[in-house]
Write a protein that holds these residues in place. Structure first.
Motif, PDB file in Angstrom:
ATOM      1  N   TYR A 127       5.018  10.831  39.761  1.00 56.91           N
ATOM      2  CA  TYR A 127       6.073   9.859  40.045  1.00 56.91           C
ATOM      3  C   TYR A 127       5.515   8.633  40.760  1.00 56.91           C
ATOM      4  O   TYR A 127       5.850   7.489  40.419  1.00 56.91           O
ATOM      5  CB  TYR A 127       7.158  10.521  40.886  1.00 56.91           C
ATOM      6  N   LEU A 130       3.241   6.547  38.328  1.00 57.97           N
ATOM      7  CA  LEU A 130       4.041   5.871  37.314  1.00 57.97           C
ATOM      8  C   LEU A 130       4.862   4.730  37.913  1.00 57.97           C
ATOM      9  O   LEU A 130       5.065   3.696  37.272  1.00 57.97           O
ATOM     10  CB  LEU A 130       4.945   6.874  36.611  1.00 57.97           C
ATOM     11  N   TRP A 189       1.567   7.011  31.605  1.00 59.97           N
ATOM     12  CA  TRP A 189       2.532   6.045  31.062  1.00 59.97           C
ATOM     13  C   TRP A 189       2.816   6.304  29.586  1.00 59.97           C
ATOM     14  O   TRP A 189       3.970   6.303  29.154  1.00 59.97           O
ATOM     15  CB  TRP A 189       2.007   4.633  31.269  1.00 59.97           C
ATOM     16  N   LEU A 192       5.355   8.997  28.557  1.00 58.46           N
ATOM     17  CA  LEU A 192       6.780   8.828  28.839  1.00 58.46           C
ATOM     18  C   LEU A 192       7.556   8.455  27.577  1.00 58.46           C
ATOM     19  O   LEU A 192       7.025   7.773  26.692  1.00 58.46           O
ATOM     20  CB  LEU A 192       6.988   7.730  29.887  1.00 58.46           C
ATOM     21  N   ILE A 196      12.300   5.191  28.912  1.00 57.55           N
ATOM     22  CA  ILE A 196      11.910   5.035  30.316  1.00 57.55           C
ATOM     23  C   ILE A 196      10.972   3.848  30.467  1.00 57.55           C
ATOM     24  O   ILE A 196      11.125   3.035  31.395  1.00 57.55           O
ATOM     25  CB  ILE A 196      11.243   6.323  30.827  1.00 57.55           C
ATOM     26  N   LEU A 209      12.980   8.068  35.463  1.00 58.45           N
ATOM     27  CA  LEU A 209      11.731   8.810  35.626  1.00 58.45           C
ATOM     28  C   LEU A 209      11.962  10.108  36.379  1.00 58.45           C
ATOM     29  O   LEU A 209      11.453  11.169  35.991  1.00 58.45           O
ATOM     30  CB  LEU A 209      10.709   7.948  36.362  1.00 58.45           C
ATOM     31  N   HIS A 212      13.613  12.592  34.168  1.00 57.28           N
ATOM     32  CA  HIS A 212      12.653  13.103  33.187  1.00 57.28           C
ATOM     33  C   HIS A 212      11.713  14.142  33.818  1.00 57.28           C
ATOM     34  O   HIS A 212      11.514  15.226  33.261  1.00 57.28           O
ATOM     35  CB  HIS A 212      11.845  11.942  32.616  1.00 57.28           C
TER      36      HIS A 212
END
Length: 219
Positions: A127, A130, A189, A192, A196, A209, A212
């Motif tokens: 997290y 990202l 990245w 994803l 997103i 995010l 997800h």
């Protein structure tokens, strides 16, 4: 409370060329070595708060654990380290969750973490990286981070050209190169969903995010 040391930055590690600055490497090693003392200090400083008569302090305890014991602080540096080290921090989070919910040690921890809506340590690391990646791509981060990212350019025109993917540089050193922001960020990245990646604001991106990652952690 003691002041924290300045967070060492791994962002200048040359993943493409394989060159690794020794000072940065040393910083990684020092940070990895702080995991055990941090997790150990938790047991001596926080567990006493769980004793009868000290229950009103549990909320402060949880906030303190999440903010000041390396679970979130500079946790992007923990990407790619051993599962053994990650598990030490996960035990800290698990114990905090048990303390907050008054859950016995023999009860399974996953439902407790899910009920609290807490991401596991490994997902919290993803997290953080990202979020930094989104900021770097939208001029919300320092230029030296943005310069480490480049759009994916296939040799021939493909649908992926406009999918918002990033180019992943090659790495010669698995121990350090794969942990570099220039390599870790594109890898995460590109995994994803496009919805997103195409978020029009940081708030929307972070919300999507977390949803997800939460679904991934607790299927």
């Amino acid at each position: 409370m003691q002041n924290k040391a300045k967070c060492p930055g791994p962002w200048r590690v040359g993943a493409g060329s394989g060159g690794v600055d020794q000072a940065i490497g040393d910083s990684w090693q020092r940070y990895n070595l702080t995991i055990r003392p941090a997790s150990s200090s938790w047991w001596t400083d926080i567990i006493p708060l769980a004793t009868p008569g000290a229950r009103p302090a549990w909320l402060c305890c949880v906030v303190w654990v999440n903010k000041f014991l390396s679970i979130d602080y500079c946790n992007s540096l923990l990407y790619g380290i051993s599962n053994t080290s990650i598990n030490k921090l996960q035990l800290v989070q698990n114990a905090a969750a048990r303390l907050l919910n008054h859950t016995k040690s023999w009860h399974h921890i996953t439902p407790v973490l899910k009920d609290l809506h807490w991401l596991p340590v490994s997902h919290r690391i993803s997290y953080k990286i990202l979020t930094l990646t989104y900021k770097a791509l939208h001029q919300l981060a320092p230029p030296y981070l943005s310069e480490l990212l480049s759009p994916y350019q296939p040799q021939r025109s493909l649908r992926s050209t406009s999918a918002g993917l990033l180019s992943t540089p090659k790495s010669k050193l698995r121990s350090f190169g794969d942990r570099a922001f220039s390599r870790a960020a594109p890898k995460l990245w590109n995994s994803l969903p496009k919805l997103i990646r195409d978020s029009d604001s940081l708030t929307t991106f972070q919300s999507r995010l977390k949803t997800h990652l939460f679904s991934s952690a607790y299927p």
